[in-house]
Write a protein that holds these residues in place. Structure first.
Motif, PDB file in Angstrom:
ATOM      1  N   MET A  37       0.842  -1.189   0.000  1.00  0.00           N
ATOM      2  CA  MET A  37       0.000   0.000   0.000  1.00  0.00           C
ATOM      3  C   MET A  37       0.889   1.255   0.000  1.00  0.00           C
ATOM      4  O   MET A  37       2.103   1.167   0.167  1.00  0.00           O
ATOM      5  N   GLU A  38       0.275   2.433  -0.147  1.00  0.00           N
ATOM      6  CA  GLU A  38       1.039   3.677  -0.218  1.00  0.00           C
ATOM      7  C   GLU A  38       1.190   4.340   1.149  1.00  0.00           C
ATOM      8  O   GLU A  38       0.230   4.446   1.909  1.00  0.00           O
ATOM      9  N   LEU A  39       2.407   4.790   1.428  1.00  0.00           N
ATOM     10  CA  LEU A  39       2.732   5.463   2.678  1.00  0.00           C
ATOM     11  C   LEU A  39       2.903   6.961   2.453  1.00  0.00           C
ATOM     12  O   LEU A  39       3.469   7.383   1.439  1.00  0.00           O
ATOM     13  N   PRO A  40       2.471   7.789   3.411  1.00  0.00           N
ATOM     14  CA  PRO A  40       2.737   9.225   3.322  1.00  0.00           C
ATOM     15  C   PRO A  40       4.187   9.517   3.691  1.00  0.00           C
ATOM     16  O   PRO A  40       4.701   8.993   4.683  1.00  0.00           O
ATOM     17  N   VAL A  41       4.832  10.374   2.910  1.00  0.00           N
ATOM     18  CA  VAL A  41       6.245  10.682   3.130  1.00  0.00           C
ATOM     19  C   VAL A  41       6.542  12.124   2.729  1.00  0.00           C
ATOM     20  O   VAL A  41       5.758  12.763   2.024  1.00  0.00           O
ATOM     21  N   PHE A  42       7.693  12.623   3.177  1.00  0.00           N
ATOM     22  CA  PHE A  42       8.338  13.743   2.493  1.00  0.00           C
ATOM     23  C   PHE A  42       9.763  13.315   2.194  1.00  0.00           C
ATOM     24  O   PHE A  42      10.352  12.504   2.920  1.00  0.00           O
ATOM     25  N   ASP A  44      13.874  13.997   0.266  1.00  0.00           N
ATOM     26  CA  ASP A  44      14.936  14.976   0.053  1.00  0.00           C
ATOM     27  C   ASP A  44      14.789  15.670  -1.288  1.00  0.00           C
ATOM     28  O   ASP A  44      15.388  16.718  -1.524  1.00  0.00           O
ATOM     29  N   ASP A  45      13.980  15.119  -2.180  1.00  0.00           N
ATOM     30  CA  ASP A  45      13.707  15.755  -3.464  1.00  0.00           C
ATOM     31  C   ASP A  45      12.655  16.856  -3.316  1.00  0.00           C
ATOM     32  O   ASP A  45      12.743  17.914  -3.945  1.00  0.00           O
ATOM     33  N   LYS A  46      11.640  16.589  -2.457  1.00  0.00           N
ATOM     34  CA  LYS A  46      10.572  17.561  -2.200  1.00  0.00           C
ATOM     35  C   LYS A  46      10.270  17.577  -0.695  1.00  0.00           C
ATOM     36  O   LYS A  46       9.239  17.069  -0.253  1.00  0.00           O
ATOM     37  N   PRO A  47      11.170  18.177   0.107  1.00  0.00           N
ATOM     38  CA  PRO A  47      11.027  18.110   1.569  1.00  0.00           C
ATOM     39  C   PRO A  47       9.837  18.874   2.139  1.00  0.00           C
ATOM     40  O   PRO A  47       9.460  18.633   3.287  1.00  0.00           O
ATOM     41  N   SER A  48       9.241  19.758   1.364  1.00  0.00           N
ATOM     42  CA  SER A  48       8.113  20.541   1.875  1.00  0.00           C
ATOM     43  C   SER A  48       6.772  20.067   1.327  1.00  0.00           C
ATOM     44  O   SER A  48       5.755  20.707   1.552  1.00  0.00           O
ATOM     45  N   GLU A  49       6.780  18.927   0.629  1.00  0.00           N
ATOM     46  CA  GLU A  49       5.559  18.436  -0.024  1.00  0.00           C
ATOM     47  C   GLU A  49       5.186  17.048   0.481  1.00  0.00           C
ATOM     48  O   GLU A  49       6.045  16.173   0.633  1.00  0.00           O
ATOM     49  N   LEU A  50       3.902  16.843   0.744  1.00  0.00           N
ATOM     50  CA  LEU A  50       3.411  15.524   1.135  1.00  0.00           C
ATOM     51  C   LEU A  50       3.260  14.661  -0.112  1.00  0.00           C
ATOM     52  O   LEU A  50       2.582  15.037  -1.069  1.00  0.00           O
ATOM     53  N   GLN A  51       3.900  13.497  -0.100  1.00  0.00           N
ATOM     54  CA  GLN A  51       3.818  12.551  -1.208  1.00  0.00           C
ATOM     55  C   GLN A  51       3.383  11.190  -0.668  1.00  0.00           C
ATOM     56  O   GLN A  51       3.444  10.932   0.531  1.00  0.00           O
ATOM     57  N   TYR A  52       2.991  10.299  -1.573  1.00  0.00           N
ATOM     58  CA  TYR A  52       2.640   8.934  -1.210  1.00  0.00           C
ATOM     59  C   TYR A  52       3.433   7.972  -2.084  1.00  0.00           C
ATOM     60  O   TYR A  52       3.407   8.075  -3.319  1.00  0.00           O
ATOM     61  N   LEU A  53       4.147   7.049  -1.432  1.00  0.00           N
ATOM     62  CA  LEU A  53       5.001   6.090  -2.137  1.00  0.00           C
ATOM     63  C   LEU A  53       4.600   4.664  -1.794  1.00  0.00           C
ATOM     64  O   LEU A  53       4.198   4.379  -0.664  1.00  0.00           O
ATOM     65  N   ARG A  54       4.726   3.796  -2.765  1.00  0.00           N
ATOM     66  CA  ARG A  54       4.452   2.367  -2.570  1.00  0.00           C
ATOM     67  C   ARG A  54       5.402   1.813  -1.506  1.00  0.00           C
ATOM     68  O   ARG A  54       6.617   1.989  -1.597  1.00  0.00           O
ATOM     69  N   TRP A  55       4.843   1.129  -0.509  1.00  0.00           N
ATOM     70  CA  TRP A  55       5.661   0.572   0.569  1.00  0.00           C
ATOM     71  C   TRP A  55       6.142  -0.822   0.187  1.00  0.00           C
ATOM     72  O   TRP A  55       5.483  -1.804   0.378  1.00  0.00           O
ATOM     73  N   SER A  56       7.294  -0.903  -0.352  1.00  0.00           N
ATOM     74  CA  SER A  56       8.074  -2.064  -0.791  1.00  0.00           C
ATOM     75  C   SER A  56       8.868  -1.580  -1.987  1.00  0.00           C
ATOM     76  O   SER A  56       8.322  -1.396  -3.084  1.00  0.00           O
ATOM     77  N   LEU A  57      10.137  -1.318  -1.754  1.00  0.00           N
ATOM     78  CA  LEU A  57      10.950  -0.628  -2.736  1.00  0.00           C
ATOM     79  C   LEU A  57      11.277  -1.492  -3.948  1.00  0.00           C
ATOM     80  O   LEU A  57      11.607  -2.674  -3.812  1.00  0.00           O
ATOM     81  N   ILE A  58      11.177  -0.887  -5.122  1.00  0.00           N
ATOM     82  CA  ILE A  58      11.600  -1.513  -6.373  1.00  0.00           C
ATOM     83  C   ILE A  58      12.810  -0.740  -6.874  1.00  0.00           C
ATOM     84  O   ILE A  58      12.680   0.411  -7.293  1.00  0.00           O
ATOM     85  N   GLY A  89      22.503   8.961   0.485  1.00  0.00           N
ATOM     86  CA  GLY A  89      22.955  10.298   0.155  1.00  0.00           C
ATOM     87  C   GLY A  89      22.246  10.911  -1.029  1.00  0.00           C
ATOM     88  O   GLY A  89      22.497  12.062  -1.376  1.00  0.00           O
ATOM     89  N   LYS A  90      21.342  10.149  -1.655  1.00  0.00           N
ATOM     90  CA  LYS A  90      20.684  10.626  -2.875  1.00  0.00           C
ATOM     91  C   LYS A  90      19.160  10.604  -2.791  1.00  0.00           C
ATOM     92  O   LYS A  90      18.502  11.512  -3.300  1.00  0.00           O
ATOM     93  N   LYS A  91      18.605   9.568  -2.171  1.00  0.00           N
ATOM     94  CA  LYS A  91      17.153   9.434  -2.139  1.00  0.00           C
ATOM     95  C   LYS A  91      16.700   8.979  -0.753  1.00  0.00           C
ATOM     96  O   LYS A  91      16.440   7.807  -0.514  1.00  0.00           O
ATOM     97  N   HIS A  92      16.626   9.950   0.135  1.00  0.00           N
ATOM     98  CA  HIS A  92      16.167   9.706   1.503  1.00  0.00           C
ATOM     99  C   HIS A  92      14.725  10.182   1.646  1.00  0.00           C
ATOM    100  O   HIS A  92      14.310  11.148   1.001  1.00  0.00           O
ATOM    101  N   CYS A  93      13.964   9.528   2.501  1.00  0.00           N
ATOM    102  CA  CYS A  93      12.603   9.976   2.784  1.00  0.00           C
ATOM    103  C   CYS A  93      12.279   9.764   4.255  1.00  0.00           C
ATOM    104  O   CYS A  93      12.973   9.034   4.963  1.00  0.00           O
ATOM    105  N   VAL A  94      11.222  10.434   4.693  1.00  0.00           N
ATOM    106  CA  VAL A  94      10.702  10.276   6.052  1.00  0.00           C
ATOM    107  C   VAL A  94       9.266   9.787   5.943  1.00  0.00           C
ATOM    108  O   VAL A  94       8.430  10.442   5.318  1.00  0.00           O
ATOM    109  N   ILE A  95       9.001   8.629   6.523  1.00  0.00           N
ATOM    110  CA  ILE A  95       7.659   8.050   6.512  1.00  0.00           C
ATOM    111  C   ILE A  95       6.882   8.603   7.700  1.00  0.00           C
ATOM    112  O   ILE A  95       7.392   8.651   8.824  1.00  0.00           O
ATOM    113  N   TRP A 177      17.846  14.209   7.965  1.00  0.00           N
ATOM    114  CA  TRP A 177      17.863  13.042   7.089  1.00  0.00           C
ATOM    115  C   TRP A 177      17.537  13.398   5.639  1.00  0.00           C
ATOM    116  O   TRP A 177      18.066  12.793   4.707  1.00  0.00           O
ATOM    117  N   VAL A 178      16.686  14.402   5.425  1.00  0.00           N
ATOM    118  CA  VAL A 178      16.298  14.761   4.057  1.00  0.00           C
ATOM    119  C   VAL A 178      17.000  16.020   3.554  1.00  0.00           C
ATOM    120  O   VAL A 178      16.627  16.568   2.509  1.00  0.00           O
TER     121      VAL A 178
END
Length: 217
Positions: A37-42, A44-58, A89-95, A177-178
């Protein structure tokens, strides 16, 4: 490990963390959200924006969706595993969660277990360090943005429930972290273990019971 979390609706998250909310973003609360399912995150690419990412990395290089578990990443393996090292160092996020669930074994045969909702004390949201990536499904052309939750050895508060736990963050450490402006060693320091008594653990009779869950808040 972390295999079930609770999340608030997108409006509450955006307001509580002062994040930008896309006009077309409609995500309800879910008190028992599993991987895939999708998790809410922010990020390091968009630290001020709420995004939703699939929980299980591809991983971007994968030819197909992994058949092994990628919803957790062990902190001890981040710099070695082919699934994670290219993201450091390139693609960090906070769940962003309301907490996560673990089950305490009550007998040796594990026939009886007690569920707990675990969350950070004195924080509206329980924040977890993660990594994210973007994968292209070459069969359909679909872009899939996905993430994993970083885990570490359990601290003193968690040991009686499980030997692993998510890397939990204070607001200050989440922002570190981000922060792409910081070198990786400084960002990794944000994942330092929690001190004792920074968690609260509430028993729940049934994970997913809306009425019981809301009584905890």
């Amino acid at each position: 490990m972390c295999g079930r979390v609770s999340i608030s609706d997108q409006t509450s998250i955006a307001k509580g963390l002062h994040l930008k909310l896309a006009n077309d973003l409609i995500r309800p609360a879910n008190i028992n959200l599993p991987p895939i399912m999708e998790l809410p995150v922010f990020t390091d690419d968009k630290p001020s924006e709420l995004q939703y990412l699939r929980w299980s990395l591809i991983p971007f290089w994968a030819k197909e969706k992994p058949k092994f578990s990628t919803f957790n990443a062990r902190i001890e393996n981040l710099s070695e595993s082919g699934s994670w090292k290219h993201l450091l160092g390139k693609k960090h996020c906070v769940i962003i969660t309301d907490g996560f669930y673990e089950w305490k074994k009550l007998d040796e045969k594990v026939k009886k277990k007690q569920a707990y909702l675990i969350r950070m004390k004195d924080m509206r949201f329980t924040l977890m360090a993660g990594l994210w990536d973007t994968w292209v499904d070459h069969k359909t052309g679909e872009l899939i943005h996905s993430c994993t939750i970083i885990t570490r050895t359990a601290n003193e508060d968690m040991k009686e429930l499980h030997d692993r736990m998510p890397c939990l963050l204070t607001i200050q450490n989440a922002n570190i972290w981000v922060n792409k402006e910081l070198p990786l060693p400084d960002r990794m320091l944000a994942l330092e273990p929690l001190l004792p008594n920074q968690l609260e653990m509430c028993t729940v009779q049934k994970v997913g019971d809306e009425e019981e869950y809301r009584e905890l808040f």
